[in-house]
Design a protein around this motif. Sequence first.
Motif, PDB file in Angstrom:
ATOM      1  N   LEU A 129      16.107  -9.716  -6.787  1.00 12.63           N
ATOM      2  CA  LEU A 129      15.020  -8.762  -7.038  1.00 12.63           C
ATOM      3  C   LEU A 129      13.853  -8.978  -6.087  1.00 12.63           C
ATOM      4  O   LEU A 129      13.262  -8.024  -5.585  1.00 12.63           O
ATOM      5  N   THR A 130      13.500 -10.233  -5.841  1.00  9.36           N
ATOM      6  CA  THR A 130      12.384 -10.494  -4.936  1.00  9.36           C
ATOM      7  C   THR A 130      12.732 -10.122  -3.503  1.00  9.36           C
ATOM      8  O   THR A 130      11.866  -9.693  -2.748  1.00  9.36           O
ATOM      9  N   ALA A 133      12.351  -6.338  -3.300  1.00  8.40           N
ATOM     10  CA  ALA A 133      10.999  -5.804  -3.519  1.00  8.40           C
ATOM     11  C   ALA A 133      10.370  -5.400  -2.193  1.00  8.40           C
ATOM     12  O   ALA A 133      10.529  -6.079  -1.176  1.00  8.40           O
ATOM     13  N   LYS A 135       7.916  -5.020   0.843  1.00  8.74           N
ATOM     14  CA  LYS A 135       6.961  -5.957   1.456  1.00  8.74           C
ATOM     15  C   LYS A 135       5.684  -5.254   1.881  1.00  8.74           C
ATOM     16  O   LYS A 135       4.702  -5.903   2.211  1.00  8.74           O
ATOM     17  N   LEU A 167      10.946   2.170  -4.093  1.00  7.55           N
ATOM     18  CA  LEU A 167      10.606   1.147  -5.072  1.00  7.55           C
ATOM     19  C   LEU A 167       9.117   0.982  -5.164  1.00  7.55           C
ATOM     20  O   LEU A 167       8.390   1.107  -4.179  1.00  7.55           O
ATOM     21  N   PRO A 169       5.838  -0.947  -5.059  1.00  7.75           N
ATOM     22  CA  PRO A 169       5.446  -2.234  -4.457  1.00  7.75           C
ATOM     23  C   PRO A 169       4.711  -3.090  -5.479  1.00  7.75           C
ATOM     24  O   PRO A 169       4.163  -2.610  -6.423  1.00  7.75           O
TER      25      PRO A 169
END
Length: 169
Positions: A129-130, A133, A135, A167, A169
């Motif tokens: 997930l990270t 994510a 940037k 997504l 942020p």
Amino acid sequence: TWKEYDWPSEDEGDETEEEWKLLAVLAGTCGVFLISAFGLGFWEATPSWLGYLLYGLAIVSGGWDAAVDTFENLKRGQVDIHFLMLAVALGAVSIGSWAEGALLLFLFSLSGALEEFAEHRTYREIDSLTKAAPKTATVLDEEGEASIKPIESVEPGMTIAVKPDELFP
């Protein structure tokens, strides 16, 4: 404050994978010895020492991780659930209940392996997930002008634009 947390790295995920696999092998070994000893108990031609040997091997393999953790904790003057499980298993052996002591350690080692497996999967999923994510974020100023900024520079109160299929942020 989510930015202040240290997210798991790939190295941590590898450690938990190795840990749960080792614990699963120990629990499986314990289970095989336990079932073998129990099964041989029904066969009258089996020498009694063989049953004790198999139960002993089950206890050693099932209690290995707990013993290592207990040893480390006792050096620091701490007692935890691992110590309690070992004490109960050894107490069962001392009164002649070898099967019950081995079964207790099998269940305890199996639960430890399953717990480590769940932790490994959690680290793996959080890490994915990270990595997925965003940037950067599209930040809108007071005039409605959009600019792309690193996610670390986004502050509470700023307006961000999120396009369809993008997504947050």
